[in-house]
Design a protein around this motif. Sequence first.
Motif, PDB file in Angstrom:
ATOM      1  N   ASN A  84       0.809  -1.225   0.000  1.00  0.00           N
ATOM      2  CA  ASN A  84       0.000   0.000   0.000  1.00  0.00           C
ATOM      3  C   ASN A  84       0.843   1.275   0.000  1.00  0.00           C
ATOM      4  N   LEU A  85       2.132   1.155   0.323  1.00  0.00           N
ATOM      5  CA  LEU A  85       2.975   2.348   0.429  1.00  0.00           C
ATOM      6  C   LEU A  85       3.603   2.681  -0.927  1.00  0.00           C
ATOM      7  N   SER A  86       3.523   3.966  -1.321  1.00  0.00           N
ATOM      8  CA  SER A  86       4.223   4.397  -2.539  1.00  0.00           C
ATOM      9  C   SER A  86       5.725   4.437  -2.237  1.00  0.00           C
ATOM     10  N   VAL A  87       6.524   4.610  -3.289  1.00  0.00           N
ATOM     11  CA  VAL A  87       7.980   4.685  -3.085  1.00  0.00           C
ATOM     12  C   VAL A  87       8.299   5.872  -2.171  1.00  0.00           C
ATOM     13  N   ALA A  88       7.629   7.008  -2.390  1.00  0.00           N
ATOM     14  CA  ALA A  88       7.879   8.198  -1.559  1.00  0.00           C
ATOM     15  C   ALA A  88       7.542   7.900  -0.091  1.00  0.00           C
ATOM     16  N   GLN A  89       6.477   7.120   0.136  1.00  0.00           N
ATOM     17  CA  GLN A  89       6.110   6.793   1.521  1.00  0.00           C
ATOM     18  C   GLN A  89       7.119   5.833   2.156  1.00  0.00           C
ATOM     19  N   TRP A  90       7.630   4.897   1.369  1.00  0.00           N
ATOM     20  CA  TRP A  90       8.682   4.016   1.886  1.00  0.00           C
ATOM     21  C   TRP A  90       9.902   4.848   2.300  1.00  0.00           C
ATOM     22  N   ILE A  91      10.227   5.855   1.475  1.00  0.00           N
ATOM     23  CA  ILE A  91      11.379   6.710   1.791  1.00  0.00           C
ATOM     24  C   ILE A  91      11.117   7.479   3.084  1.00  0.00           C
ATOM     25  N   ASP A  92       9.917   8.007   3.206  1.00  0.00           N
ATOM     26  CA  ASP A  92       9.580   8.750   4.425  1.00  0.00           C
ATOM     27  C   ASP A  92       9.655   7.831   5.655  1.00  0.00           C
ATOM     28  N   LEU A  93       9.174   6.610   5.492  1.00  0.00           N
ATOM     29  CA  LEU A  93       9.206   5.665   6.618  1.00  0.00           C
ATOM     30  C   LEU A  93      10.654   5.362   7.022  1.00  0.00           C
ATOM     31  N   ALA A  94      11.505   5.121   6.028  1.00  0.00           N
ATOM     32  CA  ALA A  94      12.918   4.823   6.325  1.00  0.00           C
ATOM     33  C   ALA A  94      13.577   6.008   7.027  1.00  0.00           C
ATOM     34  N   ARG A  95      13.250   7.215   6.572  1.00  0.00           N
ATOM     35  CA  ARG A  95      13.844   8.415   7.191  1.00  0.00           C
ATOM     36  C   ARG A  95      13.344   8.598   8.628  1.00  0.00           C
ATOM     37  N   THR A  96      12.117   8.157   8.874  1.00  0.00           N
ATOM     38  CA  THR A  96      11.563   8.269  10.229  1.00  0.00           C
ATOM     39  C   THR A  96      12.225   7.265  11.166  1.00  0.00           C
ATOM     40  N   LEU A  97      12.526   6.064  10.649  1.00  0.00           N
ATOM     41  CA  LEU A  97      13.019   4.997  11.529  1.00  0.00           C
ATOM     42  C   LEU A  97      14.540   4.985  11.659  1.00  0.00           C
TER      43      LEU A  97
END
Length: 443
Positions: A256-269
Motif C-alpha cells: 500500500n505504500l508508494s515509493v515516496a512513503q517508503w522513503i519517508d518511513l525509512a527516514r523516520t526509523l
Amino acid sequence: MRLTDIRTALDELQMRPTKSLGQNFLHDQNLARAIAAAAVPDRAAFAVEIGPGLGSLTAPLLERCDRLLLIEKDARLAEWLRGKFPADRVEILCTDAIDFDWRPLLQHGPFPLAGNLPYYATSPILRNWLTPCSPVNRAVFAVQDEFAARLAAGPGGPDYSALTVRTQRVWTVHRERSLPPSVFHPAPGVDSALVLLERRTPREFPPVRAVFFDDLVQRGFSQRRKQLKSLLKADATAWTSWCAGQSLPPTCRAENLSVAQWIDLARTLDPAAATPAQHDGEQFDVVDENDHVIATRPRTEVHGKSLLHRAVHILVFNQQGGLLLQKRSAWKDREPSKWDSSAAGHLEPGETYEGGAIRETEEELGIRPKLTPLGKIRACSNTGQEFVEVFTAQHEGPFILPPAEIEDALFLPLEEIQTWLTARPQDFAPGFWEVWKKLRVER
Ligand code: SAM
C-alpha cells in the motif's frame, strides 16, 4: 542480424544456443535499431552492452557511440565478436556481468547500458549494475515480461514488490513495449518486454540510507499479507501517527505504500537520517595567514567573505590499500554530488585539528579508528580558503553514512583514482585535488 545470418554464424561456430546461458538471439533488425535508439537517444562517447551474443544489438549501438564495451560470458561468442567489430572502438571482455567490477568505468562519466539479458541472471545483473553510485545513468533491457511488470509496477497490485520499490527509489521505470517470442532464435517459452530505466534527478526524493532502506523494504515485503505494523514491530503510537501523516490506515501492508512513503518511513526509523546536510547557525574560527585564530564568525559569513578558516580531511584505507571515497550528498550546499575524501569537515570553534578529525570520522562514517597525521595544506581557493590537516586511518567497514551528508562510499585502488581524476577532475570536490596531491607527495 537476420535469422539466416544467425543460423550461418552458429554453423560457422559449430555451436547450438546454450539454454543455461539464456541464449535467445534477436533477429528482428528494426527492433534491434529501436532498442539501440532507446538506450542511446543522443550520441554517446561510451556505452556498455551486457550479453552481446552474436552482435544483433551491438551493430546498431555502435552507430550511436564512439566506444562500446561488451561483456559476454560465453568464450566462443566473445572470440567470434572480436573478428567482427573494430578493436579500436569495441572492447570485448569475456566475463560474468553478475559480479563485474564496474568501478574502473567511473572514469568514463555517466554512460548508458543496454542488453538483451539472459533471463536466468536478470535480477543479479540489475543488482550489480544499478546501485546508487554506479556510473550508469540510463539502461535499456529486454527482460522476461513478468519481470518487466514487477519493475514497472505501481502500489497496490500483485506485481508491486521489494524489487519494484528498491529499483524505483533510484530509477524511473517505463515498460516500453512487448517482444513476442518469434523475434528470437530459438524462440523462448515466455513473452519478453523492453524496459527503460532512467536515473532519477539528484534531489527528486529526500536523502535516505540505501542499506537501511533496502533492508526495511525487504522486511516489509517478506510476508506480503501481514500488516506492516506487526512485521516491523513498530511502536503503536508512533506508527498510528506516521500513518495518519501519510493518509494511510494503520492496518496497511507493504504493497500500500508508494515509493515516496517508503522513503519517508525509512527516514523516520533510521537514526542516521536525523543528521542535517549542514548545520544552520554554525560558527567557525577565522584564522590569519599563519593559521592563528583571530575571530569566530558564522558559517555563512566565513564562506560569503572567503575568510580563512580550518578543516580536516580523513583518508581511510582498507587492507588491500584501497582508499575509501565518499560521494557527497546532492543536499550539500557546497560541492553537491562530488566525490571527496573518506570524511571531511570544518573544525568547531576552539577545536584542535585532531579533535575535529576524531569527531568527523565518527559523525560521517560511524567509526573511531586510530588516526595518523599525514600533513597540512595551506588555505587556497581549491580548499575554499580552508587550512586543512589530513589524517589517515585503516578500516574495513561497515560504515554508517548519514544520508543527508553522504550519498554513498566505495573503496578504490589508488591507480584507479589517479586515472579517474586525470580523466574527469570535475567529478571530484576541488578540496580533494589538493588532498590527493598531498597524499602522492607524502606516500
Ligand atoms: N544480445 C544478443 C542478442 O540480442 O541477440 C544475445 C542475447 S542472449 C538473450 C543473452 C546473452 O548473454 C548471450 O550471449 C549469453 O551468452 C550472454 N550471457 C549469459 N549469461 C551471462 C552473464 N552472466 N554475463 C554476461 N553475459 C552473459
